[in-house]
Write a protein that holds these residues in place. Sequence first.
Motif, PDB file in Angstrom:
ATOM      1  N   GLY A  58       0.462  -6.381   8.562  1.00 52.56           N
ATOM      2  CA  GLY A  58       0.086  -7.448   7.630  1.00 52.56           C
ATOM      3  C   GLY A  58       1.273  -7.993   6.851  1.00 52.56           C
ATOM      4  O   GLY A  58       1.613  -9.185   6.959  1.00 52.56           O
TER       5      GLY A  58
ATOM      6  N   HIS B  43     -13.593  -0.619  -2.745  1.00 49.14           N
ATOM      7  CA  HIS B  43     -12.904  -1.911  -2.586  1.00 49.14           C
ATOM      8  C   HIS B  43     -13.662  -3.018  -3.331  1.00 49.14           C
ATOM      9  O   HIS B  43     -13.075  -3.847  -4.008  1.00 49.14           O
TER      10      HIS B  43
ATOM     11  N   THR C 149      -4.762  -2.894  -1.294  1.00 46.40           N
ATOM     12  CA  THR C 149      -4.661  -1.844  -0.277  1.00 46.40           C
ATOM     13  C   THR C 149      -5.181  -0.529  -0.880  1.00 46.40           C
ATOM     14  O   THR C 149      -5.361  -0.413  -2.094  1.00 46.40           O
ATOM     15  N   ASP C 150      -5.410   0.453  -0.013  1.00 48.97           N
ATOM     16  CA  ASP C 150      -6.054   1.706  -0.442  1.00 48.97           C
ATOM     17  C   ASP C 150      -5.306   2.368  -1.601  1.00 48.97           C
ATOM     18  O   ASP C 150      -4.074   2.412  -1.604  1.00 48.97           O
TER      19      ASP C 150
ATOM     20  N   SER D 223     -10.032  -5.541   5.604  1.00 51.57           N
ATOM     21  CA  SER D 223      -9.093  -4.422   5.574  1.00 51.57           C
ATOM     22  C   SER D 223      -8.675  -4.072   6.987  1.00 51.57           C
ATOM     23  O   SER D 223      -8.934  -4.831   7.924  1.00 51.57           O
ATOM     24  N   GLY D 224      -8.041  -2.903   7.141  1.00 50.27           N
ATOM     25  CA  GLY D 224      -7.594  -2.487   8.464  1.00 50.27           C
ATOM     26  C   GLY D 224      -8.754  -2.067   9.352  1.00 50.27           C
ATOM     27  O   GLY D 224      -8.688  -2.170  10.571  1.00 50.27           O
ATOM     28  N   GLY D 225      -9.829  -1.593   8.734  1.00 49.18           N
ATOM     29  CA  GLY D 225     -10.961  -1.096   9.509  1.00 49.18           C
ATOM     30  C   GLY D 225     -12.199  -1.974   9.436  1.00 49.18           C
ATOM     31  O   GLY D 225     -13.130  -1.785  10.223  1.00 49.18           O
TER      32      GLY D 225
ATOM     33  N   GLY E  49      -7.214  -4.546   1.996  1.00 43.89           N
ATOM     34  CA  GLY E  49      -5.766  -4.685   2.193  1.00 43.89           C
ATOM     35  C   GLY E  49      -5.307  -6.098   2.490  1.00 43.89           C
ATOM     36  O   GLY E  49      -4.276  -6.546   1.983  1.00 43.89           O
TER      37      GLY E  49
ATOM     38  N   GLY F  45      -7.252  -6.887   9.438  1.00 43.81           N
ATOM     39  CA  GLY F  45      -6.015  -6.112   9.246  1.00 43.81           C
ATOM     40  C   GLY F  45      -5.512  -5.555  10.564  1.00 43.81           C
ATOM     41  O   GLY F  45      -4.311  -5.552  10.853  1.00 43.81           O
TER      42      GLY F  45
ATOM     43  N   ASP G 281      -2.031  -6.072  12.473  1.00 41.03           N
ATOM     44  CA  ASP G 281      -1.205  -4.951  12.942  1.00 41.03           C
ATOM     45  C   ASP G 281      -0.876  -5.080  14.432  1.00 41.03           C
ATOM     46  O   ASP G 281       0.261  -4.871  14.849  1.00 41.03           O
TER      47      ASP G 281
ATOM     48  N   GLU H 185       3.216 -11.618   7.419  1.00 38.54           N
ATOM     49  CA  GLU H 185       3.286 -12.549   6.283  1.00 38.54           C
ATOM     50  C   GLU H 185       4.740 -12.929   5.984  1.00 38.54           C
ATOM     51  O   GLU H 185       5.055 -14.101   5.765  1.00 38.54           O
TER      52      GLU H 185
ATOM     53  N   ASN I 246      -2.666 -10.702   1.010  1.00 38.36           N
ATOM     54  CA  ASN I 246      -1.934 -11.780   1.691  1.00 38.36           C
ATOM     55  C   ASN I 246      -1.901 -13.057   0.828  1.00 38.36           C
ATOM     56  O   ASN I 246      -2.938 -13.625   0.501  1.00 38.36           O
TER      57      ASN I 246
ATOM     58  N   HIS J 274     -15.958   4.281   0.462  1.00 37.65           N
ATOM     59  CA  HIS J 274     -14.660   3.591   0.395  1.00 37.65           C
ATOM     60  C   HIS J 274     -14.814   2.078   0.229  1.00 37.65           C
ATOM     61  O   HIS J 274     -14.050   1.442  -0.508  1.00 37.65           O
TER      62      HIS J 274
HETATM   63  O1  KG4 Z   1      -7.648  -1.629   2.699  1.00 39.28           O
HETATM   64  P1  KG4 Z   1      -6.514  -1.064   3.459  1.00 39.28           P
HETATM   65  O2  KG4 Z   1      -5.334  -0.518   2.694  1.00 39.28           O
HETATM   66  O3  KG4 Z   1      -6.986   0.098   4.401  1.00 39.28           O
HETATM   67  C1  KG4 Z   1      -8.226   0.118   5.023  1.00 39.28           C
HETATM   68  O4  KG4 Z   1      -9.219   0.486   4.348  1.00 39.28           O
HETATM   69  O5  KG4 Z   1      -8.235  -0.293   6.203  1.00 39.28           O
HETATM   70  O6  KG4 Z   1      -6.033  -2.208   4.474  1.00 39.28           O
HETATM   71  C2  KG4 Z   1      -4.922  -2.019   5.308  1.00 39.28           C
HETATM   72  C3  KG4 Z   1      -4.761  -3.251   6.179  1.00 39.28           C
HETATM   73  C4  KG4 Z   1      -3.701  -3.100   7.244  1.00 39.28           C
HETATM   74  O7  KG4 Z   1      -4.230  -3.536   8.482  1.00 39.28           O
HETATM   75  C5  KG4 Z   1      -2.584  -4.020   6.768  1.00 39.28           C
HETATM   76  O8  KG4 Z   1      -1.814  -4.584   7.831  1.00 39.28           O
HETATM   77  C6  KG4 Z   1      -3.349  -5.078   6.009  1.00 39.28           C
HETATM   78  O9  KG4 Z   1      -4.383  -4.375   5.352  1.00 39.28           O
HETATM   79  N1  KG4 Z   1      -2.493  -5.756   5.024  1.00 39.28           N
HETATM   80  C7  KG4 Z   1      -2.204  -7.077   5.064  1.00 39.28           C
HETATM   81  C8  KG4 Z   1      -1.296  -7.308   4.001  1.00 39.28           C
HETATM   82  N2  KG4 Z   1      -1.094  -6.136   3.338  1.00 39.28           N
HETATM   83  C9  KG4 Z   1      -1.841  -5.194   3.984  1.00 39.28           C
HETATM   84  N3  KG4 Z   1      -2.601  -8.041   5.911  1.00 39.28           N
HETATM   85  C10 KG4 Z   1      -2.102  -9.285   5.709  1.00 39.28           C
HETATM   86  N4  KG4 Z   1      -1.218  -9.587   4.726  1.00 39.28           N
HETATM   87  C11 KG4 Z   1      -0.791  -8.643   3.855  1.00 39.28           C
HETATM   88  N5  KG4 Z   1       0.076  -8.943   2.892  1.00 39.28           N
END
Ligand code: KG4
Length: 365
Positions: free
Chosen positions: A191, A116, A313-314, A147-149, A282, A174, A178, A195, A286, A112
């Motif tokens: 996120g 990215h 994002t994913d 990202s989120g993780g 993700g 991320g 959250d 923002e 921003n 994954h």
């Molecule tokens: O890459 P992703 O879709 O999933 C993972 O692989 O984790 O990232 C998701 C993360 C979430 O924590 C979300 O809150 C964050 O990306 N995120 C953002 C924005 N859009 C998504 N964080 C800050 N600003 C944003 N606009």
Amino acid sequence: MVLGIETSCDETGVALVGRHGVVAEALYSQVAEHAAYGGVVPELAARDHVAKLLPLVKNVLADAENATGTPPNIGAIAYTAGPGLVGALLVGAGFARSLAYSWQRPAIAVHHLEAHVLAPLMADATSDSSDLGESNIEPPFLVLLVSGGHTELIEVVEFGVYRQLGATRDDAVGEAFDKTAKLLGLGYPGGPAVEQAAKTGRAGTVVLPRPMLHSGNLDFSFSGLKTAVRQHLGERGTSDLDDQARANIAYAFQQAVVDTLVSKCQRALDQTGHNLLLVVGGVAANQCLREHMTQQVGSKGVDVVFPPMRWCTDNGAMVAWAGWWRWQAQQAQSDLGFSVRARWPLSELEAMTLIQEDETRLVVA
Ligand code: KG4
Ligand code: ZN
């Protein structure tokens, strides 16, 4: 073409990618299902992938046929094999592996995070002008993956060879967005909500720390920032917080995150001497991060590249695309077995050496 399947977390993504880029893609986001719980519920995520995969695949195949005038010729099926939620990953892997078996095609286990990382090189095959992949991206270069993780600074030594220079010691960026959104009562996912709130925030009204800014290394820590927000709110929490006060905290939080990310990237670029930085994942969606990174790091002669918003994002397209690369490097699997991994360091991947391009395929060294 390669059919890509993404189910590592709460997005069901499906896409078809050919040598010129993305031919068709479909995405279903489960955010509404998880919003009530304030975070992703793994069991619900897995169940929902089961329900959505087949309809999405049907849509993508039909869209590809409409776009090209012929039924798509699928050479391989790529799926996210990790890292991610095991139950969710198993749904995509089992589904992709079964399709590969019934169509008698190889399957490709995609990492994954590599998906990215390669996303900024991806183009939209159906459009002439927009979303052109960055073809001048050549290793070695640096990647900030947020990202989120995950929160990692990665050196791409060559395609497929990744060296981790720094990572978060606790929360991913991320995740910090959250959790802070939850503290502020801003909804999920945090996120985009933080923002949006930060847009009306006033500078200098709330002061938050920049964790590990002067640590001398390339690691990050974001859990202290979230704790600082909680302390700022005090015992009353959000009970008497008006919109302006909420916006001011969101602004201060976002600024602290962006300052920290920009400064660590700058340090990594200084240390390695690279002049190309990719920002992916993700949080790369921003706008504040996009602007500050481009202005501050870009002003020092470094090229700063982000994927188009919908590929931050994913999504299924980046998985199909990473699968395409691995397929061209002859690293697809033809046996029937499959496994998924909740954790999977990028450094375990094999190099992909693509030495020469002809009309039909990239030739591997
Ligand atoms: O890459 P992703 O879709 O999933 C993972 O692989 O984790 O990232 C998701 C993360 C979430 O924590 C979300 O809150 C964050 O990306 N995120 C953002 C924005 N859009 C998504 N964080 C800050 N600003 C944003 N606009
Ligand atoms: Zn992701």
